[in-house]
Scaffold this motif. Structure first.
Motif, PDB file in Angstrom:
ATOM      1  N   ARG A  18       3.548   5.067  -2.433  1.00 27.18           N
ATOM      2  CA  ARG A  18       4.646   4.587  -2.096  1.00 27.18           C
ATOM      3  C   ARG A  18       5.134   4.751  -0.721  1.00 27.18           C
ATOM      4  O   ARG A  18       4.929   5.618  -0.361  1.00 27.18           O
ATOM      5  CB  ARG A  18       5.677   5.078  -3.126  1.00 27.18           C
ATOM      6  CG  ARG A  18       7.221   4.797  -2.760  1.00 27.18           C
ATOM      7  CD  ARG A  18       8.156   5.794  -3.710  1.00 27.18           C
ATOM      8  NE  ARG A  18       9.668   5.628  -3.509  1.00 27.18           N
ATOM      9  CZ  ARG A  18      10.508   5.001  -3.933  1.00 27.18           C
ATOM     10  NH1 ARG A  18       9.978   4.158  -4.950  1.00 27.18           N
ATOM     11  NH2 ARG A  18      11.463   4.974  -3.491  1.00 27.18           N
ATOM     12  N   GLN A  36       8.427 -10.775   4.522  1.00 26.29           N
ATOM     13  CA  GLN A  36       6.980 -10.385   4.430  1.00 26.29           C
ATOM     14  C   GLN A  36       6.204 -11.592   5.009  1.00 26.29           C
ATOM     15  O   GLN A  36       6.471 -12.773   4.744  1.00 26.29           O
ATOM     16  CB  GLN A  36       6.511 -10.165   2.922  1.00 26.29           C
ATOM     17  CG  GLN A  36       5.103  -9.821   3.004  1.00 26.29           C
ATOM     18  CD  GLN A  36       4.614  -9.987   1.449  1.00 26.29           C
ATOM     19  OE1 GLN A  36       4.656 -10.792   0.859  1.00 26.29           O
ATOM     20  NE2 GLN A  36       4.101  -8.790   0.921  1.00 26.29           N
ATOM     21  N   PHE A  64       9.083  -3.725  -5.557  1.00 23.12           N
ATOM     22  CA  PHE A  64       9.521  -3.513  -4.501  1.00 23.12           C
ATOM     23  C   PHE A  64      11.035  -3.373  -4.751  1.00 23.12           C
ATOM     24  O   PHE A  64      11.648  -4.048  -5.491  1.00 23.12           O
ATOM     25  CB  PHE A  64       9.459  -4.637  -3.466  1.00 23.12           C
ATOM     26  CG  PHE A  64       8.005  -4.928  -2.931  1.00 23.12           C
ATOM     27  CD1 PHE A  64       6.948  -3.842  -3.614  1.00 23.12           C
ATOM     28  CD2 PHE A  64       7.666  -5.792  -2.257  1.00 23.12           C
ATOM     29  CE1 PHE A  64       5.720  -4.237  -3.036  1.00 23.12           C
ATOM     30  CE2 PHE A  64       6.344  -6.106  -1.808  1.00 23.12           C
ATOM     31  CZ  PHE A  64       5.228  -5.194  -2.029  1.00 23.12           C
ATOM     32  N   LEU A  78       8.516   0.249  -1.180  1.00 20.47           N
ATOM     33  CA  LEU A  78       7.254  -0.469  -1.756  1.00 20.47           C
ATOM     34  C   LEU A  78       6.470   0.458  -2.785  1.00 20.47           C
ATOM     35  O   LEU A  78       6.060   1.654  -2.046  1.00 20.47           O
ATOM     36  CB  LEU A  78       6.414  -1.177  -0.956  1.00 20.47           C
ATOM     37  CG  LEU A  78       7.178  -2.112   0.340  1.00 20.47           C
ATOM     38  CD1 LEU A  78       6.178  -2.359   1.775  1.00 20.47           C
ATOM     39  CD2 LEU A  78       7.659  -3.075  -0.195  1.00 20.47           C
ATOM     40  N   LEU A  81       1.496   0.568  -4.548  1.00 21.30           N
ATOM     41  CA  LEU A  81       0.815  -0.598  -3.430  1.00 21.30           C
ATOM     42  C   LEU A  81      -0.566  -0.868  -3.815  1.00 21.30           C
ATOM     43  O   LEU A  81      -1.252  -0.243  -4.418  1.00 21.30           O
ATOM     44  CB  LEU A  81       0.684   0.147  -2.038  1.00 21.30           C
ATOM     45  CG  LEU A  81       2.170   0.432  -1.404  1.00 21.30           C
ATOM     46  CD1 LEU A  81       2.139   1.218  -0.206  1.00 21.30           C
ATOM     47  CD2 LEU A  81       2.803  -1.090  -1.219  1.00 21.30           C
ATOM     48  N   ASP A  85      -0.481  -6.023  -0.733  1.00 22.47           N
ATOM     49  CA  ASP A  85       0.720  -5.854   0.022  1.00 22.47           C
ATOM     50  C   ASP A  85       0.441  -5.601   1.320  1.00 22.47           C
ATOM     51  O   ASP A  85       1.455  -5.529   2.093  1.00 22.47           O
ATOM     52  CB  ASP A  85       1.056  -4.781  -0.601  1.00 22.47           C
ATOM     53  CG  ASP A  85       1.796  -4.766  -2.320  1.00 22.47           C
ATOM     54  OD1 ASP A  85       1.400  -3.848  -3.116  1.00 22.47           O
ATOM     55  OD2 ASP A  85       1.916  -5.959  -2.640  1.00 22.47           O
ATOM     56  N   TYR A  89       6.084  -6.576   7.636  1.00 17.48           N
ATOM     57  CA  TYR A  89       7.249  -6.673   6.981  1.00 17.48           C
ATOM     58  C   TYR A  89       8.531  -6.859   8.067  1.00 17.48           C
ATOM     59  O   TYR A  89       8.484  -6.070   8.868  1.00 17.48           O
ATOM     60  CB  TYR A  89       7.534  -5.533   6.062  1.00 17.48           C
ATOM     61  CG  TYR A  89       6.664  -5.643   4.991  1.00 17.48           C
ATOM     62  CD1 TYR A  89       5.301  -5.041   4.914  1.00 17.48           C
ATOM     63  CD2 TYR A  89       7.025  -6.150   3.607  1.00 17.48           C
ATOM     64  CE1 TYR A  89       4.293  -5.199   3.825  1.00 17.48           C
ATOM     65  CE2 TYR A  89       6.217  -6.131   2.469  1.00 17.48           C
ATOM     66  CZ  TYR A  89       5.026  -5.781   2.752  1.00 17.48           C
ATOM     67  OH  TYR A  89       4.311  -6.030   1.514  1.00 17.48           O
TER      68      TYR A  89
END
Lengths: 115, 113
Positions: A18, A36, A64, A78, A81, A85, A89
């Protein structure tokens, strides 16, 4: 310099972990947006906050989450993961509520790499 | 959901040449915007268009909001090396399901010195 500050600039982590991305908007801007950017996918809108409240939601995964604090900075969390991903960002801010009536000012982005 | 088709995906041009790129959609948009992203930076707004048929210039840049409200183009005249970057179109639709800007996938511009 757009005035929008994002940290960290680069982050490498493992699957299942995370992370938290932080954004400080331009002084006086009440709206914060998260986008994103993946290879070949352009900019995908995730979520918008206006003065602390969620204003609009895009294609944001349930893993998310985001929030905007009283000092107007925002964090994008987030979790769990996955390799997919990995992306850049972006946070953007605007003084107005709607992105079509005022310019969005983008930060330099946080590049997340999930290994 | 709404999608924007931006073309070309990439282009190489000779310095001094004019450049043209466009964006189309199956949906009608109320606002069209063009952003540019330089390497390692976030996108920056170039031009905003608010009315169908509107033609707006910003220096060497000219953009138009299509009459059908489903398309927009961006022209760059007399390109220079600093024009290198990725150009994004973005459309905004009031009351859209996403309620926010929809971005195209970008046109990557490279200039031959």
């Amino acid at each position: 310099d757009s005035g929008v500050t994002q940290t960290p600039k680069h982050l490498i982590t493992a699957t299942g972990q995370r992370v938290t991305l932080r954004c400080s908007p331009r002084s006086g801007d009440l709206s914060v947006y998260w986008y994103q950017q993946s290879l070949d996918q352009g900019l995908q809108f995730l979520i918008q906050y206006y003065n602390g409240e969620e204003r609009a939601k895009g294609n944001i995964l349930e893993r998310f989450s985001a929030q905007q604090f009283p000092d107007l900075h925002s964090e994008l969390n987030l979790s769990s993961l996955e390799l997919g991903d990995s992306a850049l960002y972006f946070c953007a801010s605007s003084v107005v509520l709607s992105p079509d009536t005022g310019e969005l000012f983008f930060g330099e982005g946080s590049r997340l790499t999930v290994l | 959901g709404q999608q924007l088709n931006q073309s070309p995906q990439s282009m190489f041009i000779q310095e001094g040449e004019d450049v043209s790129m466009n964006c189309t959609s199956s949906s009608i948009f109320n606002t069209w915007l063009w952003y540019k992203q330089d390497p390692g930076e976030g996108p920056v707004l170039l031009i905003a268009l608010y009315k169908a048929g509107e033609l707006t210039s910003n220096g060497r840049l000219t953009a138009q909001f299509g009459i059908t409200r489903k398309d927009s183009f961006l022209n760059i005249s007399a390109s220079i090396p600093s024009d290198v970057g990725i150009y994004f179109c973005a459309g905004f639709l009031y009351g859209g399901s996403q309620g926010n800007l929809i971005f195209g996938k970008g046109t990557k511009l490279s200039v031959k010195p």
